[in-house]
Write an enzyme that holds these catalytic residues in place. Sequence first.
Site, PDB file in Angstrom:
ATOM      1  N   ARG A 190     -37.433   8.838 -21.634  1.00  0.00           N
ATOM      2  CA  ARG A 190     -36.095   8.859 -22.272  1.00  0.00           C
ATOM      3  C   ARG A 190     -35.685   7.448 -22.702  1.00  0.00           C
ATOM      4  NH1 ARG A 190     -37.677  13.046 -21.769  1.00  0.00           N
ATOM      5  NH2 ARG A 190     -36.693  14.945 -20.992  1.00  0.00           N
ATOM      6  N   SER A 197     -28.773  17.314 -20.341  1.00  0.00           N
ATOM      7  CA  SER A 197     -28.846  16.504 -19.115  1.00  0.00           C
ATOM      8  C   SER A 197     -28.002  15.254 -19.288  1.00  0.00           C
ATOM      9  CB  SER A 197     -30.289  16.073 -18.844  1.00  0.00           C
ATOM     10  OG  SER A 197     -31.101  17.202 -18.782  1.00  0.00           O
ATOM     11  N   GLU A 240     -28.106   9.446 -19.262  1.00  0.00           N
ATOM     12  CA  GLU A 240     -28.983   9.640 -20.423  1.00  0.00           C
ATOM     13  C   GLU A 240     -28.136   9.629 -21.699  1.00  0.00           C
ATOM     14  OE1 GLU A 240     -31.894  12.931 -20.125  1.00  0.00           O
ATOM     15  OE2 GLU A 240     -31.370  13.402 -22.196  1.00  0.00           O
TER      16      GLU A 240
HETATM   17  C1  LIG Z   1     -27.903  21.840 -24.718  1.00  0.00           C
HETATM   18  C2  LIG Z   1     -28.662  20.553 -24.865  1.00  0.00           C
HETATM   19  C3  LIG Z   1     -29.982  20.467 -24.441  1.00  0.00           C
HETATM   20  C4  LIG Z   1     -30.698  19.271 -24.585  1.00  0.00           C
HETATM   21  N1  LIG Z   1     -31.996  19.246 -24.168  1.00  0.00           N
HETATM   22  C5  LIG Z   1     -32.722  18.105 -24.293  1.00  0.00           C
HETATM   23  C6  LIG Z   1     -34.094  18.058 -23.872  1.00  0.00           C
HETATM   24  O1  LIG Z   1     -34.663  19.045 -23.408  1.00  0.00           O
HETATM   25  N2  LIG Z   1     -34.755  16.892 -24.006  1.00  0.00           N
HETATM   26  C7  LIG Z   1     -34.175  15.780 -24.532  1.00  0.00           C
HETATM   27  O2  LIG Z   1     -34.855  14.751 -24.618  1.00  0.00           O
HETATM   28  N3  LIG Z   1     -32.893  15.796 -24.955  1.00  0.00           N
HETATM   29  C8  LIG Z   1     -32.157  16.929 -24.854  1.00  0.00           C
HETATM   30  N4  LIG Z   1     -30.846  16.954 -25.253  1.00  0.00           N
HETATM   31  C9  LIG Z   1     -30.239  15.730 -25.799  1.00  0.00           C
HETATM   32  C10 LIG Z   1     -30.235  15.648 -27.349  1.00  0.00           C
HETATM   33  O3  LIG Z   1     -30.437  16.896 -27.910  1.00  0.00           O
HETATM   34  C11 LIG Z   1     -31.315  14.685 -27.855  1.00  0.00           C
HETATM   35  O4  LIG Z   1     -31.125  13.410 -27.312  1.00  0.00           O
HETATM   36  C12 LIG Z   1     -31.298  14.584 -29.392  1.00  0.00           C
HETATM   37  O5  LIG Z   1     -32.406  13.827 -29.820  1.00  0.00           O
HETATM   38  C13 LIG Z   1     -30.008  13.956 -29.919  1.00  0.00           C
HETATM   39  O6  LIG Z   1     -29.989  14.133 -31.313  1.00  0.00           O
HETATM   40  P1  LIG Z   1     -28.660  13.959 -32.155  1.00  0.00           P
HETATM   41  O7  LIG Z   1     -29.049  13.958 -33.585  1.00  0.00           O
HETATM   42  O8  LIG Z   1     -27.660  14.956 -31.750  1.00  0.00           O
HETATM   43  O9  LIG Z   1     -28.219  12.489 -31.720  1.00  0.00           O
HETATM   44  P2  LIG Z   1     -26.743  11.875 -31.583  1.00  0.00           P
HETATM   45  O10 LIG Z   1     -26.099  12.442 -30.366  1.00  0.00           O
HETATM   46  O11 LIG Z   1     -26.019  12.006 -32.869  1.00  0.00           O
HETATM   47  O12 LIG Z   1     -27.111  10.371 -31.328  1.00  0.00           O
HETATM   48  C14 LIG Z   1     -27.759   9.968 -30.135  1.00  0.00           C
HETATM   49  C15 LIG Z   1     -28.039   8.453 -30.202  1.00  0.00           C
HETATM   50  O13 LIG Z   1     -29.002   8.184 -31.207  1.00  0.00           O
HETATM   51  C16 LIG Z   1     -28.469   7.288 -32.201  1.00  0.00           C
HETATM   52  N5  LIG Z   1     -28.985   7.750 -33.505  1.00  0.00           N
HETATM   53  C17 LIG Z   1     -28.897   9.003 -34.004  1.00  0.00           C
HETATM   54  N6  LIG Z   1     -29.527   9.070 -35.189  1.00  0.00           N
HETATM   55  C18 LIG Z   1     -30.023   7.833 -35.455  1.00  0.00           C
HETATM   56  C19 LIG Z   1     -30.742   7.272 -36.551  1.00  0.00           C
HETATM   57  N7  LIG Z   1     -31.089   7.983 -37.626  1.00  0.00           N
HETATM   58  N8  LIG Z   1     -31.065   5.952 -36.482  1.00  0.00           N
HETATM   59  C20 LIG Z   1     -30.725   5.188 -35.407  1.00  0.00           C
HETATM   60  N9  LIG Z   1     -30.021   5.670 -34.350  1.00  0.00           N
HETATM   61  C21 LIG Z   1     -29.678   6.982 -34.370  1.00  0.00           C
HETATM   62  C22 LIG Z   1     -26.971   7.427 -32.087  1.00  0.00           C
HETATM   63  O14 LIG Z   1     -26.304   6.270 -32.569  1.00  0.00           O
HETATM   64  C23 LIG Z   1     -26.790   7.648 -30.607  1.00  0.00           C
HETATM   65  O15 LIG Z   1     -26.809   6.431 -29.903  1.00  0.00           O
HETATM   66  C24 LIG Z   1     -30.086  18.139 -25.146  1.00  0.00           C
HETATM   67  C25 LIG Z   1     -28.760  18.224 -25.589  1.00  0.00           C
HETATM   68  C26 LIG Z   1     -28.052  19.417 -25.457  1.00  0.00           C
HETATM   69  C27 LIG Z   1     -26.635  19.510 -25.951  1.00  0.00           C
END
Ligand SMILES: Cc1cc2nc3c(=O)[nH]c(=O)nc-3n(C[C@H](O)[C@H](O)[C@H](O)COP(=O)(O)OP(=O)(O)OC[C@H]3O[C@@H](n4cnc5c(N)ncnc54)[C@H](O)[C@@H]3O)c2cc1C
Length: 335
Positions: A159, A235, A331
């Site tokens: 992570r 998480s 996380e």
């Molecule tokens: C129900 C649920 C289940 C989940 N299960 C998992 C799992 O099994 N495994 C896991 O690893 N994660 C899991 N997650 C966490 C999440 O889905 C991941 O971390 C996902 O990659 C976040 O994507 P996002 O586009 O929503 O990011 P955001 O929440 O929009 O951003 C997350 C971070 O990344 C940065 N960021 C986003 N896009 C960019 C970009 N293009 N360039 C630079 N920085 C950027 C943002 O500034 C922020 O700091 C889960 C979340 C939920 C709600």
Amino acid sequence: MDKNNSLKRYNTFGLDANARDIFRVRSISGLRKKLKDNDLVIYILGGGSNILLTGDVDSLVLKNELRGKSIVSRDAEGVKVAVRSGENWHQFVLWSLENGLAGLENLSLIPGTLGAAPIQNIGAYGVELKDIFEGLEAMNLETGKIHFFEKEECQFGYRDSIFKRELKGKYFITKIFLRLQDAEKAKVSVEYGAIRQILEGKNITQPTVKDVSNAVIEIRQSKLPDPKVLGNSGSFFKNPVVSKSHFLSVQQNFPDIVFYDLPDGTVKVPAGWLIEHAGWKGKRIGNTGSHARQALVLVNYGGATGAEIKALSDEIIASVKGKYDIALEREVNIW
Ligand SMILES: Cc1cc2nc3c(=O)[nH]c(=O)nc-3n(C[C@H](O)[C@H](O)[C@H](O)COP(=O)(O)OP(=O)(O)OC[C@H]3O[C@@H](n4cnc5c(N)ncnc54)[C@H](O)[C@@H]3O)c2cc1C
């Protein structure tokens, strides 16, 4: 702060907060132009599934809507795929399966965008992004130049990546390159017990990658609250990794503690177990709490503020530290 710039529908906790400015990134040239004129602090937003908004964001929020994906090449080593970073992760997994590609099935149904996947090296059911990752393109937010990052440069860990540390907030990831496999030739090995159980229950003895994906979806839907129904960001904490000697001293007092020995001699302890056995599972405080089925997931029962959820996470961290002398790390990204 401008109420027209509400971030409420852009974060899976469903928290209400406003941004100074929201810019939808739909092209590289548009992003570059916006950066030239900007003098605000910058936040990058994908699907908002891994952020906790603790108040208004007095900044420019770049909402990633870069779309497009293609198969770049096929050779003996597999199928190279290029994806622009605003694509939805799960839709992309489904696209890969429809195109007869293997490698992403265990990562089915993770919310969010492609661009956020390298930030914390997303992982589930024994597979991490780094296992299929080739490289990425990202725009330097100061210069507007696109830089190509090799896999090694991303410094992926559990992570974790360089984009959560030294390069935090410095690059906008625009494109990802992955190495997938031809599903017909790929060896489908089901090492994860819960997936095996589901497949056996359906009498599937020779699973396809689609079968594995369906099993993962079934498990996730039964275990994790749907953010559309109950606000959460999956998480909330990472699973802590401690030295063997520290673990053995904790185990003396808590012989039932669950753990996994890691190849480097350290020990990983499930954060969910620690939180549950410190008495937090299913506990509600005001409008927030630790989920009844999954202690690791903090939820918004409706009307919670980010500050309330952050305060709960602080309490859980202190309680686990007090009981086990193990430090939990969040996380989720705090904004
Ligand atoms: C129900 C649920 C289940 C989940 N299960 C998992 C799992 O099994 N495994 C896991 O690893 N994660 C899991 N997650 C966490 C999440 O889905 C991941 O971390 C996902 O990659 C976040 O994507 P996002 O586009 O929503 O990011 P955001 O929440 O929009 O951003 C997350 C971070 O990344 C940065 N960021 C986003 N896009 C960019 C970009 N293009 N360039 C630079 N920085 C950027 C943002 O500034 C922020 O700091 C889960 C979340 C939920 C709600």
